[in-house]
Design an enzyme around this catalytic site. Structure first.
Site, mmCIF file in Angstrom:
data_model
loop_
_atom_site.group_PDB
_atom_site.id
_atom_site.type_symbol
_atom_site.label_atom_id
_atom_site.label_comp_id
_atom_site.label_asym_id
_atom_site.label_seq_id
_atom_site.Cartn_x
_atom_site.Cartn_y
_atom_site.Cartn_z
ATOM 1 N N ASP A 58 0.846 -1.183 0.000
ATOM 2 C CA ASP A 58 0.000 0.000 0.000
ATOM 3 C C ASP A 58 0.890 1.245 0.000
ATOM 4 O O ASP A 58 1.712 1.424 0.905
ATOM 5 C CB ASP A 58 -0.919 -0.025 1.218
ATOM 6 C CG ASP A 58 -2.128 0.874 1.027
ATOM 7 O OD1 ASP A 58 -2.416 1.237 -0.123
ATOM 8 O OD2 ASP A 58 -2.772 1.216 2.033
ATOM 9 N N HIS B 298 -4.394 13.723 0.888
ATOM 10 C CA HIS B 298 -4.708 12.857 2.027
ATOM 11 C C HIS B 298 -3.571 12.870 3.042
ATOM 12 O O HIS B 298 -3.796 12.978 4.255
ATOM 13 C CB HIS B 298 -4.961 11.437 1.534
ATOM 14 C CG HIS B 298 -5.085 10.422 2.632
ATOM 15 N ND1 HIS B 298 -6.206 10.294 3.431
ATOM 16 C CD2 HIS B 298 -4.210 9.480 3.082
ATOM 17 C CE1 HIS B 298 -6.031 9.321 4.311
ATOM 18 N NE2 HIS B 298 -4.829 8.804 4.129
ATOM 19 N N ARG C 247 -0.173 14.421 13.387
ATOM 20 C CA ARG C 247 1.041 15.184 13.706
ATOM 21 C C ARG C 247 0.829 16.635 13.310
ATOM 22 O O ARG C 247 1.337 17.086 12.280
ATOM 23 C CB ARG C 247 2.247 14.632 12.916
ATOM 24 C CG ARG C 247 2.653 13.207 13.222
ATOM 25 C CD ARG C 247 3.740 12.724 12.241
ATOM 26 N NE ARG C 247 3.296 12.842 10.849
ATOM 27 C CZ ARG C 247 2.562 11.934 10.221
ATOM 28 N NH1 ARG C 247 2.217 10.827 10.835
ATOM 29 N NH2 ARG C 247 2.172 12.125 8.968
ATOM 30 N N GLU D 163 -11.102 3.864 2.925
ATOM 31 C CA GLU D 163 -10.115 4.674 2.214
ATOM 32 C C GLU D 163 -10.259 4.386 0.721
ATOM 33 O O GLU D 163 -10.177 3.239 0.297
ATOM 34 C CB GLU D 163 -8.678 4.378 2.681
ATOM 35 C CG GLU D 163 -8.375 4.927 4.066
ATOM 36 C CD GLU D 163 -6.876 4.931 4.408
ATOM 37 O OE1 GLU D 163 -6.091 4.265 3.696
ATOM 38 O OE2 GLU D 163 -6.500 5.596 5.393
ATOM 39 N N GLU E 154 -8.995 4.159 -2.824
ATOM 40 C CA GLU E 154 -7.689 4.000 -3.479
ATOM 41 C C GLU E 154 -7.842 3.402 -4.877
ATOM 42 O O GLU E 154 -8.811 2.699 -5.164
ATOM 43 C CB GLU E 154 -6.769 3.079 -2.652
ATOM 44 C CG GLU E 154 -6.564 3.548 -1.229
ATOM 45 C CD GLU E 154 -5.374 2.884 -0.529
ATOM 46 O OE1 GLU E 154 -4.568 2.222 -1.205
ATOM 47 O OE2 GLU E 154 -5.280 3.038 0.708
ATOM 48 N N ASP F 174 -9.286 0.405 1.370
ATOM 49 C CA ASP F 174 -8.353 0.043 2.443
ATOM 50 C C ASP F 174 -9.039 0.332 3.795
ATOM 51 O O ASP F 174 -8.706 1.284 4.487
ATOM 52 C CB ASP F 174 -7.084 0.893 2.263
ATOM 53 C CG ASP F 174 -6.041 0.637 3.330
ATOM 54 O OD1 ASP F 174 -6.044 -0.455 3.920
ATOM 55 O OD2 ASP F 174 -5.222 1.548 3.579
ATOM 56 N N ARG G 58 -9.492 3.355 12.792
ATOM 57 C CA ARG G 58 -8.691 4.525 13.172
ATOM 58 C C ARG G 58 -8.234 4.502 14.620
ATOM 59 O O ARG G 58 -7.136 4.987 14.943
ATOM 60 C CB ARG G 58 -9.495 5.807 12.928
ATOM 61 C CG ARG G 58 -9.918 6.013 11.499
ATOM 62 C CD ARG G 58 -8.723 6.104 10.572
ATOM 63 N NE ARG G 58 -9.160 6.301 9.191
ATOM 64 C CZ ARG G 58 -8.345 6.169 8.150
ATOM 65 N NH1 ARG G 58 -7.071 5.822 8.324
ATOM 66 N NH2 ARG G 58 -8.791 6.353 6.937
ATOM 67 N N GLN H 83 -5.499 1.973 14.901
ATOM 68 C CA GLN H 83 -4.332 2.508 14.192
ATOM 69 C C GLN H 83 -3.556 3.529 15.031
ATOM 70 O O GLN H 83 -2.324 3.477 15.113
ATOM 71 C CB GLN H 83 -4.803 3.165 12.889
ATOM 72 C CG GLN H 83 -3.686 3.678 11.988
ATOM 73 C CD GLN H 83 -4.227 4.262 10.664
ATOM 74 O OE1 GLN H 83 -5.423 4.242 10.420
ATOM 75 N NE2 GLN H 83 -3.326 4.752 9.835
ATOM 76 N N LYS I 160 -5.523 -2.376 9.679
ATOM 77 C CA LYS I 160 -5.773 -2.498 8.242
ATOM 78 C C LYS I 160 -5.971 -3.948 7.803
ATOM 79 O O LYS I 160 -6.610 -4.204 6.799
ATOM 80 C CB LYS I 160 -4.580 -1.940 7.460
ATOM 81 C CG LYS I 160 -4.194 -0.513 7.809
ATOM 82 C CD LYS I 160 -4.997 0.490 7.038
ATOM 83 C CE LYS I 160 -4.413 1.885 7.153
ATOM 84 N NZ LYS I 160 -5.058 2.818 6.217
ATOM 85 N N THR J 191 -9.272 -5.904 3.075
ATOM 86 C CA THR J 191 -9.073 -4.925 2.010
ATOM 87 C C THR J 191 -9.942 -5.382 0.855
ATOM 88 O O THR J 191 -9.873 -6.554 0.463
ATOM 89 C CB THR J 191 -7.591 -4.891 1.562
ATOM 90 O OG1 THR J 191 -6.775 -4.590 2.702
ATOM 91 C CG2 THR J 191 -7.365 -3.855 0.479
ATOM 92 N N THR K 72 -4.802 6.692 -0.188
ATOM 93 C CA THR K 72 -6.083 7.377 -0.309
ATOM 94 C C THR K 72 -5.964 8.585 -1.237
ATOM 95 O O THR K 72 -5.042 9.392 -1.087
ATOM 96 C CB THR K 72 -6.554 7.839 1.076
ATOM 97 O OG1 THR K 72 -6.517 6.716 1.936
ATOM 98 C CG2 THR K 72 -7.961 8.389 1.018
ATOM 99 N N GLU L 35 -10.995 12.302 7.298
ATOM 100 C CA GLU L 35 -10.818 13.653 6.772
ATOM 101 C C GLU L 35 -12.147 14.426 6.725
ATOM 102 O O GLU L 35 -12.199 15.596 7.084
ATOM 103 C CB GLU L 35 -10.227 13.584 5.353
ATOM 104 C CG GLU L 35 -8.840 12.987 5.302
ATOM 105 C CD GLU L 35 -8.458 12.563 3.905
ATOM 106 O OE1 GLU L 35 -8.645 11.361 3.582
ATOM 107 O OE2 GLU L 35 -7.993 13.402 3.114
#
Lengths: 434, 434
Positions: free
Chosen positions: B134, B141, B150, B206, B208, B240, B244, B247, B260, B264, B367, B381
């Site tokens: 991935d 994204h 962050r 997600e 993709e 994907d 969260r 994660q 994850k 998938t 993503t 998001e």
């Protein structure tokens, strides 16, 4: 399993053999010179040809079925049969190869057809690896490396709760003896803000225990920790070759990628869970103040006997040392006791979200360093990231691996009153970058 | 490829079909009711049975060889044949299925044996996936998520040099329509220092693009960016699914793992590189001040035509919406133009260290969000991590996915003067945790 095992084999080289006495009987896939891959068992300096032995009528029942499952030259379908098939095969093997076996003459009469000289054979990967997962359960390594990458918080807050792991690259796992082409990649030179491209200058080894998965689980159905044993086929040595300079630049935020995926080496023999039974031990007590594992990671039997006492060794042999006929230099002498999580805890954790494991999946333990100098499982730790080079008897120094260097992993299980067994070697020699 | 393609098919439903007109001819693996998996081509609302058509003498030469390589119900060996086999197959398919084809009566005479109604068939994964990688090339994204995880450094210093990627779990990739069991795992409740265990409370999708690898490379031998096209078979949609909360707690320091690996989803049709040829475009100009790609990632042809103009859409259908017969709610309308790196750059980067790619490997793009509201490719998001729930016509609100919710991905390629094609759907419905 508390059977009384015979102690000696009529295959002379097995008795006193450092790795493969009668008590071990590891499984693998090999090719006699010029022939196709097939399954076998290491016994002393020989490989017992399972397919040929089945054809010769030496096996029956569940053991025979087990060998039939190896017919495609891979152990996956055999692993999927689970513990019962392994135990049945082991029992018949012990009976065939022990001193005083009634089948000895029959086997010996066929000579090399059944008992190949190992040195004349080529070893292959024992199974088709569908997925390879690398854990990080060596807490001393996590602390040592954490200090170098993140001086402020070497051990992250999740470490003592989560058996940390990540997906590795399955396509580049290779058996011992495969050369290691020095990878090229992006690295950030010290003090710069823009990367350059070129051969890795900080090539390293990582000493790990490898774990072969037996039965798989259904997607969406976790494996309870109490059932984990049924899903573990056996063990090997694993060298998680690492390009430290590439790793430092690429690994944020999604983890190591090209710094690891150029090659992973494994010792080719699968030392079964049954052979390792005498070398199990209680999980070392967690240091005062460490949290209890969450319930899904907690099992009384696992706490009492889920860890292993396996001595692990790393040797370095440089081009100059080979020329000067110097013995290999020991870099590491460590032990599996430095695993913060057991293999059963890894299996339970990996599948707790419903992730499907499959027979032939490979786990790496993560680097198994001890706390003391001499016990570090990578050059990154030994030389403190290249700051303290090591001196070799050849007059050379090493910060990281140079072209022509060979790394040799070994493992040995010993216990008072029990015959010692080993894993065989996991070797790899560095070739210059293309 | 600048051949003049016929524009209409004698298969009526193909003409004007949103996804599968004659110009698309995507490849897949399907089972007619109660029968074994085999390869086929989507045309309108039908699936053209390649094996049966070969048996009926409709193919010859390289196209026939291509279909023979699909005999095991997987496209891996066909992918390995590379571009030549795909092009030969496409040309004969165009000739067989176009308006005015001399073989029309012959094919129609066999009815459902050659042209199955797609709605009566079950779709499978098109290939055995050896490794799944991935990537993270959706820069919008990366910036949006970076801000949440962050705030101080949303885009890390390596992002504009390294096509960031990580190894994913191959064993849990499933075709569209597979239900998504809500995973359980460790999460750290806000303001706490100790994790709890339970069902994921922040389940997300997600959006993709998926990439199917064609020919593999030899271990140790990188694929030059100029040769990448020979190694790319085709494309699909990829969801994907992401937990969260799991994660956030697990991902340091080695990246996402159990958050994850529970599932998938991919759309089952492989839209070939040839079908997408008219929808290629130049790489969008990099913003002023962005660095040039390093030489191994730079290729004139790739700069000129390595990107794609593919519109990507995500729809949500809740249990209540189904009951009230409300139309699905559009969550995302994005485009592949938000990829910071091209697929050729991904291939070149992935193999630059010598890592071996194999036919049937799957890449995810990462993503693909756009910069505007309405273009975000994940709920993380859209709702800013749950802070801004969305309102649905059913009167419901959503921060993250709830049990019974279904996510539907779609893609569409349009260009003035060219017949539009689509990817078919990638669907998945959330089941409650076990």
């Amino acid at each position: 399993m508390t059977q009384v095992s015979p102690t000696r084999s009529w295959v002379d080289s097995a008795n006193g053999h450092a790795d493969f006495p009668l008590q071990n009987l590891p499984l693998g896939v090999f090719s006699p010179a010029g022939q196709s891959p097939r399954s076998g068992v290491a016994i002393g300096d020989r490989i017992f040809d399972l397919q040929a032995a089945l054809d010769a009528g030496l096996f029956d029942g569940a053991a025979g079925e087990a060998i039939l499952a190896m017919r495609d030259g891979q152990l996956n379908a055999f692993f999927e049969l689970g513990r019962g098939a392994r135990v049945a095969l082991r029992e018949q093997l012990l009976n065939l190869l022990r001193e005083g076996s009634p089948r000895r003459d029959e086997i010996q009469a066929q000579g090399e057809k059944l008992l190949h000289l190992a040195e004349n054979c080529q070893m292959h990967l024992p199974a088709k690896i569908n997925d390879y997962t690398d854990f990080y359960v060596g807490i001393e390594h996590a602390q040592n490396v954490g200090k170098l990458f993140r001086p402020d918080n070497p051990l992250l807050p999740n470490y003592k709760y989560v058996p940390i792991g990540y997906h590795g690259r399955a396509s580049t796992v290779r058996p011992s003896g495969t050369d290691v082409r020095r990878p090229k990649g992006q690295t950030l030179p010290a003090g710069q803000t823009e990367p350059t491209f070129g051969p890795c200058a900080r090539l390293d080894y990582e000493l790990e225990l490898g774990i072969w998965i037996a039965k798989g689980n259904t997607l969406g159905e976790p494996i309870a920790i109490g059932d984990a044993a049924e899903h573990i086929a056996g063990f090997c040595l694993l060298n998680d070759w690492s390009a430290r300079d590439i790793q430092a630049w690429e690994y944020q935020p999604l983890g190591p990628f090209l710094s690891k995926s150029f090659l992973t080496s494994v010792s080719p023999w699968v030392v079964t869970a049954e052979a390792l039974e005498p070398f199990r031990r209680a999980q070392p007590a967690r240091p005062e103040g460490d949290p209890q594992p969450l319930p899904y990671l907690l099992d009384k039997r696992d706490q009492a006997a889920g860890a292993f006492d396996i001595e692990l060794e790393v040797l370095l042999l440089t081009e100059a040392m080979r020329e000067q006929k110097l013995p290999a230099h020991r870099l590491t002498l460590s032990n599996t006791q430095y695993m913060y999580w057991t293999v059963a805890q890894m299996v339970a954790h990996h599948s707790v979200n419903g992730c499907q494991l499959q027979a032939g999946d490979l786990f790496g333990s993560g680097t198994l360093s001890g706390p003391q100098s001499g016990q570090f499982g990578s050059l990154l730790e030994i030389t403190e990231g290249g700051k303290k080079p090591i001196e070799l008897a050849s007059g050379e120094v090493r910060k990281f691996l140079e072209d022509g260097d060979e790394i040799i992993l070994r493992a040995r299980c010993s216990r008072e009153g029990v015959v010692s067994i080993g894993f065989g070697e996991c070797r790899g020699k560095i070739l210059s970058a293309r």
